[in-house]
Every structure is written in structure tokens, then in C-alpha cells.
Design an enzyme around this catalytic site. Structure first.
Site, PDB file in Angstrom:
ATOM      1  N   ASP A 193       1.577   3.322  -3.718  1.00 38.29           N
ATOM      2  CA  ASP A 193       2.722   4.151  -3.290  1.00 38.29           C
ATOM      3  C   ASP A 193       3.160   5.054  -4.441  1.00 38.29           C
ATOM      4  OD1 ASP A 193       3.632   1.923  -4.770  1.00 38.29           O
ATOM      5  OD2 ASP A 193       5.640   2.075  -3.919  1.00 38.29           O
ATOM      6  N   HIS A 523      -5.922   0.582  -0.782  1.00 41.70           N
ATOM      7  CA  HIS A 523      -4.637   1.134  -0.315  1.00 41.70           C
ATOM      8  C   HIS A 523      -4.031   1.890  -1.491  1.00 41.70           C
ATOM      9  CE1 HIS A 523      -1.008   1.287   2.240  1.00 41.70           C
ATOM     10  NE2 HIS A 523      -0.345   1.189   1.094  1.00 41.70           N
ATOM     11  N   ASP A 565     -11.661  -4.768   2.612  1.00 44.01           N
ATOM     12  CA  ASP A 565     -11.772  -3.442   1.974  1.00 44.01           C
ATOM     13  C   ASP A 565     -11.433  -2.371   2.991  1.00 44.01           C
ATOM     14  OD1 ASP A 565     -12.252  -1.319   0.331  1.00 44.01           O
ATOM     15  OD2 ASP A 565     -14.446  -1.449   0.466  1.00 44.01           O
ATOM     16  N   GLU A 574      -4.474  -3.212  -2.143  1.00 42.73           N
ATOM     17  CA  GLU A 574      -3.734  -2.181  -2.875  1.00 42.73           C
ATOM     18  C   GLU A 574      -4.126  -2.294  -4.347  1.00 42.73           C
ATOM     19  OE1 GLU A 574       0.447  -1.965  -1.903  1.00 42.73           O
ATOM     20  OE2 GLU A 574       0.781  -0.261  -3.232  1.00 42.73           O
TER      21      GLU A 574
HETATM   22  O1  9MR Z   1       2.167   1.758   0.873  1.00 44.07           O
HETATM   23  C1  9MR Z   1       3.075   0.675   0.824  1.00 44.07           C
HETATM   24  C2  9MR Z   1       2.634  -0.292  -0.240  1.00 44.07           C
HETATM   25  O2  9MR Z   1       2.724   0.316  -1.496  1.00 44.07           O
HETATM   26  C3  9MR Z   1       3.473  -1.550  -0.195  1.00 44.07           C
HETATM   27  O3  9MR Z   1       2.919  -2.519  -1.064  1.00 44.07           O
HETATM   28  C4  9MR Z   1       3.525  -2.099   1.219  1.00 44.07           C
HETATM   29  C5  9MR Z   1       4.466  -3.278   1.338  1.00 44.07           C
HETATM   30  O4  9MR Z   1       5.756  -2.932   0.993  1.00 44.07           O
HETATM   31  O5  9MR Z   1       3.971  -1.122   2.132  1.00 44.07           O
HETATM   32  C6  9MR Z   1       3.117   0.014   2.177  1.00 44.07           C
HETATM   33  O6  9MR Z   1       3.654   0.919   3.073  1.00 44.07           O
HETATM   34  C7  9MR Z   1       3.511   0.612   4.445  1.00 44.07           C
HETATM   35  C8  9MR Z   1       4.852   0.196   5.004  1.00 44.07           C
HETATM   36  O7  9MR Z   1       5.293  -1.010   4.436  1.00 44.07           O
HETATM   37  C9  9MR Z   1       4.776   0.051   6.507  1.00 44.07           C
HETATM   38  N1  9MR Z   1       4.317   1.279   7.103  1.00 44.07           N
HETATM   39  C10 9MR Z   1       2.976   1.675   6.634  1.00 44.07           C
HETATM   40  C11 9MR Z   1       3.026   1.889   5.141  1.00 44.07           C
HETATM   41  C12 9MR Z   1       1.672   2.348   4.649  1.00 44.07           C
HETATM   42  O8  9MR Z   1       0.661   1.451   4.998  1.00 44.07           O
HETATM   43  O1  9MR Z   2       3.218  -7.136  -6.315  1.00 43.68           O
HETATM   44  C1  9MR Z   2       4.262  -7.385  -5.395  1.00 43.68           C
HETATM   45  C2  9MR Z   2       4.047  -8.755  -4.778  1.00 43.68           C
HETATM   46  O2  9MR Z   2       4.203  -9.744  -5.768  1.00 43.68           O
HETATM   47  C3  9MR Z   2       5.020  -8.968  -3.647  1.00 43.68           C
HETATM   48  O3  9MR Z   2       4.681 -10.177  -2.997  1.00 43.68           O
HETATM   49  C4  9MR Z   2       4.944  -7.806  -2.676  1.00 43.68           C
HETATM   50  C5  9MR Z   2       5.913  -7.931  -1.516  1.00 43.68           C
HETATM   51  O4  9MR Z   2       7.218  -7.874  -1.953  1.00 43.68           O
HETATM   52  O5  9MR Z   2       5.222  -6.587  -3.341  1.00 43.68           O
HETATM   53  C6  9MR Z   2       4.285  -6.295  -4.347  1.00 43.68           C
HETATM   54  O6  9MR Z   2       4.668  -5.132  -4.980  1.00 43.68           O
HETATM   55  C7  9MR Z   2       4.470  -3.890  -4.292  1.00 43.68           C
HETATM   56  C8  9MR Z   2       5.765  -3.108  -4.438  1.00 43.68           C
HETATM   57  O7  9MR Z   2       6.782  -3.748  -3.718  1.00 43.68           O
HETATM   58  C9  9MR Z   2       5.627  -1.664  -3.975  1.00 43.68           C
HETATM   59  N1  9MR Z   2       4.517  -1.009  -4.615  1.00 43.68           N
HETATM   60  C10 9MR Z   2       3.272  -1.721  -4.398  1.00 43.68           C
HETATM   61  C11 9MR Z   2       3.346  -3.119  -4.968  1.00 43.68           C
HETATM   62  C12 9MR Z   2       2.009  -3.825  -4.856  1.00 43.68           C
HETATM   63  O8  9MR Z   2       1.668  -4.105  -3.540  1.00 43.68           O
END
Ligand code: 9MR
Ligand code: 9MR
Length: 624
Positions: A193, A523, A565, A574
Site C-alpha cells: 500500500d 500484493h 502467489d 504482500e
Molecule cells: O492493500 C492493502 C494491504 O496493504 C493491507 O495489508 C490489507 C489489509 O489491511 O488491505 C489491502 O487493501 C485491501 C482492503 O483491505 C480491502 N479492499 C481491497 C484492498 C486491496 O486488495
Molecule cells: O504486518 C501486519 C500484520 O502483523 C498484521 O497482522 C496485519 C493486520 O493488521 O497488518 C500487517 O500490516 C499491514 C499494514 O496494516 C498495512 N500495510 C501493509 C502491512 C503488511 O500487510
């Protein structure tokens, strides 16, 4: 109708095994796809209880068009006993070929299995990986264009400039009311993100700065082809610090100069779509100041102050600014010791709602301990910080993670033990003992594990971002080695690097752009949106996670196999800055130590053949 019924029954019959038995990855030889130092331990793992006992190591011809099947058998051995995995329904056998030392390019061959992916034996085998993992941060830079001489085919315009960021209602005060415009420019995107979170920057920066403090000689010479900081000649600042500086300058902007408090994050209200950075123009905000963010910031800026002081000629004033910022942040956290960032609660009170990553944490004693430790080391001001170190040092022996940073304090205290006040001797000894007890436990449990890696000794290693646990266990063991010089710790640390590079139940090398079989669809918004087939290289994906919070359809769902993947699979695929950092630390430490450890001698490089990547299905070779 009857035909349909019959078909239905047939179909159920066919499907049944899927319900009664978990699906397992195909039979395979899982091996680290990069390589091994000549005199280091070497393993491959087969994920079936093969009937035949033997395995062979064969040379791979350096043909330029294909991996030649012209082979020589250079080594053979017996597979170890059948081991049932505690983390899936797989049973394995281990091929130990530590006895093969000669530099070269090889495969493992086992009757009844497809040949393994090729790997190298030689000195420096993890050097390209280390610089690419560091370069991964350059690709996460937010506010500047990535240009061709550095970025290769992944060059792109600047993303979010963040020179005009709004103070969110949750962060408003008299001096900076809601809507005040400030600059929070620069820094790395957190992950797939496009947001920038102080808490996660904290653990990431701490890990990279630790790598530099533990192995300055190595990192002084590690080049990743990244541009020098503005106004500084190329080569004056080591690349790892140059990269860290890009994020540090952003972090400094996240502190409110009026009171020293630090905003939790710089963010969109909601996640951007899967587009290139900077395409969307939604407003960006800084949100509520919090204790976790402020203390993590204090720890990082304190550590940065003592490291950058050495580069005062090139970066005048930086070390002083960092030290001042650290002390100021500490003072804020003394005044607000329990300011939780609770996003759900905030969203009930303030608009717009913020739905990006929360990095919410509710207990701050570990952050207090880390910050106090770094401040004590940097300032020498015992009267301000020793009491906090003393209060919390007992809580600490646990792997570092974004939410739990006490160990970061331990690592630094141990590193600087000789410069600490003498009356802290007892504290340091206790911390060291705790470190070694846990490290011994890692070493002891290794022998029984099905994939022969420290990763997975506990099933709870397989969570969101579990690959960072593999890296952090490695870093932990390296620190045990630094305290004792006991080679068992290094050998154990190595197994986790092997895990990340393919010696695991998925058969993936988890770093983009490395190995024969690695993630193609992380991701990661730039990798999805840039129109280039290959993902941005040097990035470690999160790894297997049976939680599957992304609700995608996973072929395998057990702890050590639940990996997908797919670019929607953010719970396993991600990438994130806090996952790459322990990879930089672990791979860099091993590169730094390979000669001292007796893993290699200078000049034992493998032949530089770079054949075409092998097809996924390999012809079994003839056993001579
Ligand atoms: O892209 C987002 C990622 O960085 C986060 O780890 C994840 C969980 O918070 O959420 C991803 O974003 C998704 C969102 O939560 C729900 N709608 C789709 C988004 C993209 O896949
Ligand atoms: O790395 C984080 C993981 O420990 C948590 O379980 C998860 C859900 O809260 O979020 C991960 O962090 C995400 C962050 O919220 C948004 N950017 C992407 C991070 C990696 O997925």
C-alpha cells in the site's frame, strides 16, 4: 435426471478425498535455490517418504541456452529418516550434503522425484541477495522519481509528494487545528500500500541500523546502486545509511515541533486502488499522535544520532537534530505514557474515517524500554534513562516485531555493554543469559523438525508476515553468536535463510527476482500496475499464513503450505519494509561472517555461468 444424479454421485466420490484429506503440494525436492558456502551445512528436503534411500548431487553444465543435462555425479549420500511435519500432513526426508565442498553449480537428484532446482556452491553466494534486499527500499521511496540508472526497467515518476498533508481531526490541537497543512514528504511506502506508518518504520529502521552497527565493515562496502542523498557525493555515506536517511528525514517531519509528539501515520483515508503511486490525488493526513509511535521514533532517532555523528562532515547538524528530536519525543511520552492509537474508536468521533493499516498497540513498556536503552547509549545520561531500563529489562526476551520491540533494546544494550554505567552489569548479564537460553532452545529443537529449519519449530511462526519471523529468528541467533562465537548459532541462523530461499514446504524462494521459482504476483501496487511482467525485485513476501485473512482460494491451507502467489492474497503475498529488514540483516550478517565462520575462503567463487532459467518441469536426469 437419473444421469445427473449418477454424475452427481460420481463427482462427490471424486471430490471426497479433497474433503477427507488436506491437499498437499506435489512431491518435490525443496532446496535453497541460491546456494551454499563451500564449508557450510547444506541440505535439501524431500516432501514425501521416499522408498529409496539414496540421493545424488550432480553438476549442471553451464550451457547458455538451457540447463544442460550433461552431468557428473559429484556426491551421493543416504536420506535421513522419515520425519512427519508438525506444521502440515507432509512427511519428509533430509538429504545432508554438507560433505560436498567444491564450488560449482549443482542439482539434487533422487530417484522418483523431479530434479531439484539448480544452486551454487561458492563464497559470496548471498551477496547479490543482500544488495537487492537493500535496494528493495529504494523502490519503496515515495516522493522522488526512480530513474533509469538506478531503477532499471522499474523506473517511474515520483509518487505521493506529501508536501501538503492535512492535520486530521484526530490530531488537531490549538497550534495545529484540523486542516492545518504541513509537509510530511519523503520516506518509504510501508508495503504493497501507499501509506507511511511510524510504528512500522520504527522496527524497520532499528533493524537496518542494527545491521550497520553490528557489521559496519561489511556494510561500508555493500553497494546497491542507489543515488546519494541530495548534496552529498556518491560513496561518502554507505548505501545502507543513505537508504535509511531517506526514511529518517521523513520521520523527523512527523514530529510536532511544538510538543515533541509524533503522528501515528501519514495516510490516505482509504487504501488506494491497485494503481501506480501518485495517480490518485486523494488528500493525505497525519493522524493522532500516539505513545507507540513517539517512543519508536525516540529509539530510532537516538540510534541514528550516534551512527550519523560519524558522517558529520557530509551531513552537518543531522546527528544533533536527531538527538534533540529523540529527547523531545521521550519527554512527550513521559507526559502521555498511554496514548493508544485506536482507529475504530477514532472513526466513531472523527471524519473522515481512516481505514488504512492500524498498527494498533496497547502496551508500551517494550517501546519505553527500547527508547530508554537507545537514549542511554547515545546520550550517556544515566539519570534520565537508567531507571526505565531497570524497570523493564525482565520483560524482554522475545522476537522483535512491529508490536513488540523490547528485544531491540536488548540487542543495543549488549552491543554497547562496555560503554554503559558499571552498575548495569547485572542487567546486561541477565539479558545475555535470556538471549542464550532462547537461542539454545532454537538450536536444540532444530534436529527434530521436518524441514530442518528453525522457522516452524513453533506452529505460531506461520502468521501474517511469518517470513519476517524466519528473518528475525536468524537475527536473534546471529546476536547469540556475537555474544559467544559459538558456531552452532550461525549454523542455525543459516537454516532460516535456506528456508526463505526454498527449503520450505511451498518450494518457493520467497524473494522476488531471486531463485528459479519465486513470487511473480506480490500484493504490491507498483508490481501490479507497472505493466512489467517481472515484479519489483528484492522484496520478501509475507509467506505461508493459514489465517488467509484475504479470503482468497488457497490450494493448500495448512500452516506451512498456505501460500498463494496471487496479487489479491495480501495475507501471504504482500511485501513490507519490516519484513525486508531482517532479510537484509540476516543475509548481510552471513556475508560479513562467512570467512570468520570458516564457511568459505576468499576466492572460492563458483563459475559465473548464468544459464537460461530452467523450466518448471525438469527432465529427470540419468543416474550414472
Ligand atoms: O492493500 C492493502 C494491504 O496493504 C493491507 O495489508 C490489507 C489489509 O489491511 O488491505 C489491502 O487493501 C485491501 C482492503 O483491505 C480491502 N479492499 C481491497 C484492498 C486491496 O486488495
Ligand atoms: O504486518 C501486519 C500484520 O502483523 C498484521 O497482522 C496485519 C493486520 O493488521 O497488518 C500487517 O500490516 C499491514 C499494514 O496494516 C498495512 N500495510 C501493509 C502491512 C503488511 O500487510
Amino acid at each position: 435426471m437419473r444421469i445427473l444424479l449418477v454424475l452427481g454421485i460420481l463427482a462427490l466420490g471424486l471430490l471426497q478425498p479433497c474433503f477427507s484429506q488436506p491437499m498437499m503440494p506435489a512431491a518435490a525436492i525443496d532446496v535453497n535455490q541460491l546456494g551454499f558456502y563451500p564449508d557450510a551445512p547444506k541440505y535439501a528436503v524431500i516432501n514425501r517418504p521416499a522408498a529409496k534411500d539414496v540421493f545424488f548431487i550432480v553438476t549442471v553444465g553451464p550451457s547458455t541456452t538451457s540447463w544442460s543435462e550433461h552431468v557428473d555425479t559429484v556426491f551421493f549420500g543416504r536420506l535421513g529418516p522419515v520425519l512427519s511435519s508438525a506444521n502440515s500432513s507432509l512427511s519428509t526426508r533430509i538429504a545432508d550434503f554438507s560433505g560436498l565442498h567444491r564450488p560449482g553449480i549443482y542439482r539434487v537428484v533422487i530417484p522418483g522425484f523431479q530434479n531439484s532446482y539448480p544452486f551454487v556452491i561458492g563464497s559470496g553466494v548471498f551477496s547479490p541477495l543482500t544488495s537487492a534486499a537493500l535496494k528493495g527500499y529504494y523502490y519503496q521511496r515515495s516522493a522522488m522519481a526512480l530513474t533509469a540508472p538506478y531503477a532499471d526497467k522499474w523506473a517511474r515518476p515520483a509518487g505521493h509528494s506529501d508536501v501538503q498533508v492535512l492535520v486530521h481531526a484526530s490530531a488537531a490541537d490549538a497550534a495545529r487545528p484540523e486542516g492545518t497543512v504541513i509537509s510530511a514528504t519523503g520516506g518509504w511506502y510501508d508495503a504493497g500500500d501507499y501509506n507511511k506508518y511510524i510504528v512500522n518504520s520504527g522496527i524497520t529502521m532499528g533493524t537496518l541500523l542494527d545491521a550497520y552497527e553490528d557489521f559496519p565493515g561489511y556494510f561500508d562496502t555493500l553497494h546497491a546502486n542507489i543515488p546519494p542523498p541530495a548534496g552529498v557525493t556518491q560513496g561518502v555515506i554507505p548505501d545502507i545509511l543513505d537508504e535509511a536517511l531517506y526514511n529518517l528525514r521523513w520521520m523527523l517531519l512527523m514530529q510536532d515541533p511544538a510538543d515533541g509528539g509524533v503522528y501515528h501515520k501519514c495516510t490516505n483515508a482509504a487504501f488506494d486502488g491497485m494503481v501506480m503511486p501518485g495517480v490518485t490525488k486523494a488528500p493525505r493526513y497525519v493522524v493522532q499522535k500516539g505513545t507507540a509511535a513517539t517512543l519508536d521514533f525516540a529509539a530510532v532517532t537516538a540510534q541514528a544520532a550516534r551512527i550519523f555523528r560519524r558522517f558529520g562532515a557530509a551531513l552537518p547538524g543531522l546527528a544533533d537534530s536527531c538527538e534533540h528530536a529523540a529527547v523531545h519525543a521521550w519527554q512527550w511520552a513521559q507526559k502521555y505514557p498511554d496514548s493508544v492509537y485506536d482507529q475504530d474508536a477514532l472513526n466513531k468521533r472523527y471524519k473522515p474515517a481512516i481505514t488504512t493499516g492500524a498498527y494498533g498497540d496497547r502496551s508500551f513498556n517494550d517501546e519505553r524500554y527500547w527508547a530508554a536503552s537507545e537514549l542511554l547509549i547515545t546520550t550517556g545520561d544515566a539519570s534520565s534513562y537508567v531507571a526505565t531500563v531497570r524497570a523493564y529489562y525482565g520483560i524482554s526476551i522475545s522476537l522483535p516485531s512491529w508490536a513488540y520491540v523490547a528485544m531491540m533494546g536488548d540487542f543495543s544494550l549488549l552491543r554497547h555493554a562496555s560503554a554503559l554505567p558499571a552498575d548495569l552489569r547485572g542487567v546486561i548479564d541477565t539479558v545475555k543469559q535470556g538471549l542464550l537460553i532462547k537461542a539454545n532452545d532454537y538450536v536444540k529443537k532444530l534436529a527434530g523438525t521436518a524441514f530442518h529449519t528453525v522457522m516452524g519449530e513453533s506452529k505460531s511462526d506461520f502468521v501474517w508476515g511469518g517470513n519476517s519471523i524466519a528473518g528475525n529468528e536468524g537475527m536473534f541467533l546471529i546476536n547469540a553468536w556475537l555474544q559467544t562465537r559459538d558456531p552452532a548459532y550461525l549454523d542455525a541462523a543459516l537454516t532460516n535463510l535456506y528456508y526463505l530461499l526454498g527449503q520450505n514446504a511451498t518450494g518457493y524462494c520467497f524473494v522476488t527476482g531471486f531463485g528459479s521459482h519465486s513470487p511473480m504476483h506480490p500484493h504490491h501496487r507498483p508490481s501490479v500496475a507497472d505493466g512489467i511482467a517481472a515484479p519489483v525485485p528484492g522484496l520478501l513476501v509475507g509467506g505461508t499464513n493459514p489465517g488467509r485473512q484475504d479470503r482468497q482460494t488457497y490450494a493448500y491451507t495448512e500452516a506451512e503450505t498456505a501460500y498463494l502467489d496471487n496479487d489479491q492474497a495480501y495475507a501471504s503475498n504482500e511485501i513490507a519494509i519490516n519484513w525486508n529488514a531482517p532479510l537484509v540483516y540476516l543475509a548481510g550478517a552471513l556475508e560479513a561472517l562467512q570467512y570468520t565462520a570458516g564457511y568459505a575462503q576468499p576466492g572460492q567463487t563458483a563459475p559465473a555461468a548464468q544459464p537460461a532459467p530452467p523450466a518448471r518441469r525438469l527432465r529427470p536426469c540419468r543416474i550414472p
